[in-house]
Design a protein around this motif. Structure first.
Motif, mmCIF file in Angstrom:
data_model
loop_
_atom_site.group_PDB
_atom_site.id
_atom_site.type_symbol
_atom_site.label_atom_id
_atom_site.label_comp_id
_atom_site.label_asym_id
_atom_site.label_seq_id
_atom_site.Cartn_x
_atom_site.Cartn_y
_atom_site.Cartn_z
ATOM 1 N N GLY A 24 -2.376 22.188 11.486
ATOM 2 C CA GLY A 24 -3.055 23.400 11.906
ATOM 3 C C GLY A 24 -4.519 23.421 11.524
ATOM 4 N N LEU A 25 -5.263 24.290 12.198
ATOM 5 C CA LEU A 25 -6.681 24.502 11.922
ATOM 6 C C LEU A 25 -6.811 25.794 11.112
ATOM 7 N N LEU A 26 -7.511 25.703 10.001
ATOM 8 C CA LEU A 26 -7.700 26.867 9.128
ATOM 9 C C LEU A 26 -9.143 27.339 9.243
ATOM 10 N N ARG A 27 -9.329 28.568 9.703
ATOM 11 C CA ARG A 27 -10.676 29.131 9.819
ATOM 12 C C ARG A 27 -11.134 29.603 8.437
ATOM 13 N N VAL A 28 -12.218 29.007 7.954
ATOM 14 C CA VAL A 28 -12.708 29.307 6.604
ATOM 15 C C VAL A 28 -14.126 29.884 6.665
ATOM 16 N N MET A 29 -14.540 30.495 5.536
ATOM 17 C CA MET A 29 -15.888 31.096 5.434
ATOM 18 C C MET A 29 -16.171 31.986 6.645
ATOM 19 N N PRO A 53 -11.841 34.560 4.467
ATOM 20 C CA PRO A 53 -13.162 35.181 4.630
ATOM 21 C C PRO A 53 -14.219 34.519 3.749
ATOM 22 N N ARG A 54 -15.470 34.693 4.140
ATOM 23 C CA ARG A 54 -16.567 34.274 3.254
ATOM 24 C C ARG A 54 -16.492 35.158 2.007
ATOM 25 N N ALA A 86 -9.470 38.960 -5.636
ATOM 26 C CA ALA A 86 -10.530 38.791 -4.630
ATOM 27 C C ALA A 86 -9.916 38.588 -3.241
ATOM 28 N N LYS A 87 -10.641 39.035 -2.216
ATOM 29 C CA LYS A 87 -10.134 38.927 -0.848
ATOM 30 C C LYS A 87 -9.837 37.477 -0.472
ATOM 31 N N GLY A 88 -10.743 36.567 -0.875
ATOM 32 C CA GLY A 88 -10.542 35.153 -0.566
ATOM 33 C C GLY A 88 -9.295 34.589 -1.234
#
Length: 256
Positions: free
Chosen positions: A180-185, A214-215, A236-238
């Motif tokens: 899978g592709l993980l969308r980061v930042m 998220p960033r 933290a959200k991240g």
């Protein structure tokens, strides 16, 4: 039997190491047995797990050259809850030394086979270049997790990586696939990032993970304390996003 995943992207600076250590910590926090393998001579994943790369008695370098087993070389990242097969500068010399060895692309695969039953997940942090080290990672993996930023140049790097994975799949490891592709930042306020995210979903479908990282400043600060963000600041959200990603990975593995 452990599921082995490479975290790879031929583009540098996309958060491969951040993804590897935080996914390892996230999986450990939900009760999974995890081994994190650092295949990058910079040793950032080792240091980011609270393990001093300069103090390692044995490293992944010794495992690749056959002078130590994984069991002998792996150390416990006490604060993080997982095992680390660390790397340091010695590893940069392994490229040259591996060239003349038998089954040079499968040295890591053969070494990990001995500890397969001891872990649920083995995560491999690959260097950004396509080298013998990266090939060793890809040859032993069941799949590749691709962290990527939702930016234009990231799509170009993804094309190169997909071609590499196809070649390894055809010639060296028929089990290899993109998990899978993980969308980061990710910053939802930036229109381009939303557009690229939609392009990814329309082109790759369910190969794009539902979780979006998220960033987050706390994730960026954590390595300077020698900890994954998940351990450094669990609220933290991240960090919470990476724990959610760990749950998603466990679910995906069960369906594989």
């Amino acid at each position: 039997m452990a599921k082995i995943f490479c975290v790879a992207n031929q583009k540098g600076g996309v958060g491969k190491t951040t993804t590897t250590v935080n996914l390892a910590a996230g999986l450990a926090s939900i009760g999974q047995r995890v081994l994190m393998v650092d295949l990058d001579p910079q040793g950032n994943a080792t240091m980011g797990s609270g393990v001093d790369k300069r103090a390692l008695q044995s490293s992944v370098y010794d495992v690749l050259l056959g002078s130590a087993s994984v069991q002998q070389a792996a150390v416990r990242a006490q604060a993080c809850g997982y095992q680390v097969l660390g790397a340091n500068r010695e590893l940069s010399g392994a490229e040259v030394e591996l060239v003349d060895l038998e089954q040079r692309e499968k040295r890591l695969k053969n070494a990990l086979a001995a500890v397969d039953a001891q872990y649920d997940f083995i995560l491999i942090d690959c260097p950004p270049s396509l080298s013998l080290l990266t090939l060793n990672g890809l040859c032993c993996a069941h799949g590749v997790i691709v962290p990527m930023q939702c930016e234009y140049f990231a799509l170009e790097g993804l094309t190169d990586l997909v071609n590499t994975i196809k070649q390894v799949h055809a010639n060296l490891n028929p089990d290899l696939q993109i998990i899978g592709l993980l969308r980061v930042m990710f910053d939802p306020r930036i229109t381009l990032q939303q557009q690229v995210s939609e392009q990814l979903k329309s082109h790759f479908g369910d190969k794009v993970f539902d979780t979006v990282i998220p960033r987050n400043v706390r994730l960026a600060e954590a390595p300077s304390y020698g900890l994954p963000g998940v351990v450094f600041d669990p609220a933290a959200k991240g960090s919470q996003a990476f724990v959610a990603f760990a749950h998603e990975m466990v679910g995906r593995v069960r369906r594989m």
